[in-house]
Design an enzyme around this catalytic site. Structure first.
Site, PDB file in Angstrom:
ATOM      1  N   GLN A 201       0.817  -1.216   0.000  1.00 28.70           N
ATOM      2  CA  GLN A 201       0.000   0.000   0.000  1.00 28.70           C
ATOM      3  C   GLN A 201       0.851   1.266   0.000  1.00 28.70           C
ATOM      4  OE1 GLN A 201      -3.046   0.718  -0.522  1.00 28.70           O
ATOM      5  NE2 GLN A 201      -2.988   2.877   0.076  1.00 28.70           N
ATOM      6  N   GLU A 202       1.897   1.267   0.792  1.00 28.57           N
ATOM      7  CA  GLU A 202       2.683   2.490   0.982  1.00 28.57           C
ATOM      8  C   GLU A 202       3.586   2.819  -0.211  1.00 28.57           C
ATOM      9  OE1 GLU A 202       2.339   4.735   3.044  1.00 28.57           O
ATOM     10  OE2 GLU A 202       1.455   3.925   4.849  1.00 28.57           O
ATOM     11  N   SER A 203       4.247   1.811  -0.759  1.00 30.33           N
ATOM     12  CA  SER A 203       5.255   2.105  -1.796  1.00 30.33           C
ATOM     13  C   SER A 203       5.177   1.195  -3.014  1.00 30.33           C
ATOM     14  CB  SER A 203       6.655   1.977  -1.192  1.00 30.33           C
ATOM     15  OG  SER A 203       6.885   0.622  -0.829  1.00 30.33           O
TER      16      SER A 203
END
Length: 202
Positions: A103-105
């Site tokens: 999700q983040e990167s």
């Protein structure tokens, strides 16, 4: 020139023969051509093929050692060993760490958000844009690592895993921990995205 068609026909025929010879050469990729007659450099074709087979099997067995679902993108799976090591170290489910990273990167170690978050787990550093965030006692992230440190994938995953572990211990469950790990003022929106990823990638 009595019959120009005869020369055209011969030219076309010669071209077809060249194409057939070239195609025949390409259809034998396993042939080994040696550059030297020196006995020390001559390899047996069967030995080379066997070595290639062993290398392939070793690579496949290394891939199988990753406990993460293979439905994850390759960009995330490449960090499998680091994820698993930190999951063990901090007693966190490795699938939860992988879900946060996805999700983040998306698994890109060089990820840098418009808010200043850095790396695989998008951690706010002490410098860069993040240095402008002010809290009551001064810069909010002054005790955090630098951008340079957080662009290191191993360091980033370790630091992010430790943060997440502390939040789980403080709040008692994953959903609340993820709420405080993610962006401010979005309620449980971020937490539910991560938990959805966790459930869907099996």
């Amino acid at each position: 020139m009595k019959n120009p068609n005869r020369f055209i026909f011969l030219g076309v025929l010669a071209g077809i023969i060249v194409i057939i010879l070239f195609a025949t050469h390409l259809s034998r990729p396993n042939e080994i051509v040696l550059a030297s007659n020196n006995d020390e450099t001559i390899f047996n074709k069967e030995e080379l093929l066997e070595e290639n087979k062993e290398n392939r099997e070793n690579f496949e067995s290394e891939e199988l050692t990753c406990s993460l679902p293979h439905s994850y993108p390759e960009l995330v799976l490449q960090w499998c060993e680091v994820i698993e090591n930190n999951a063990t170290k901090f007693n966190i489910d490795q699938r939860l760490l992988a879900a946060v990273i996805l999700q983040e990167s998306g698994g890109q170690a060089e990820a840098y958000s418009s808010s200043g978050a850095v790396g695989l787990m998008q951690i706010m550093p002490s410098d860069g844009i993040a240095a402008n965030f002010q809290c009551i006692n001064g810069p909010c992230f002054s005790a955090r690592p630098t951008m340079n440190e957080l662009f290191n994938p191993e360091f980033n995953i370790e630091f992010g895993s430790k943060m997440l572990k502390n939040l789980i211990e403080s709040h008692g469950n994953w959903r609340d921990a993820l709420k405080y790990y993610g962006p401010m003022d979005v309620g449980y929106y971020y937490a539910d995205i991560i938990l959805n990823i966790y459930e869907n990638y099996e």
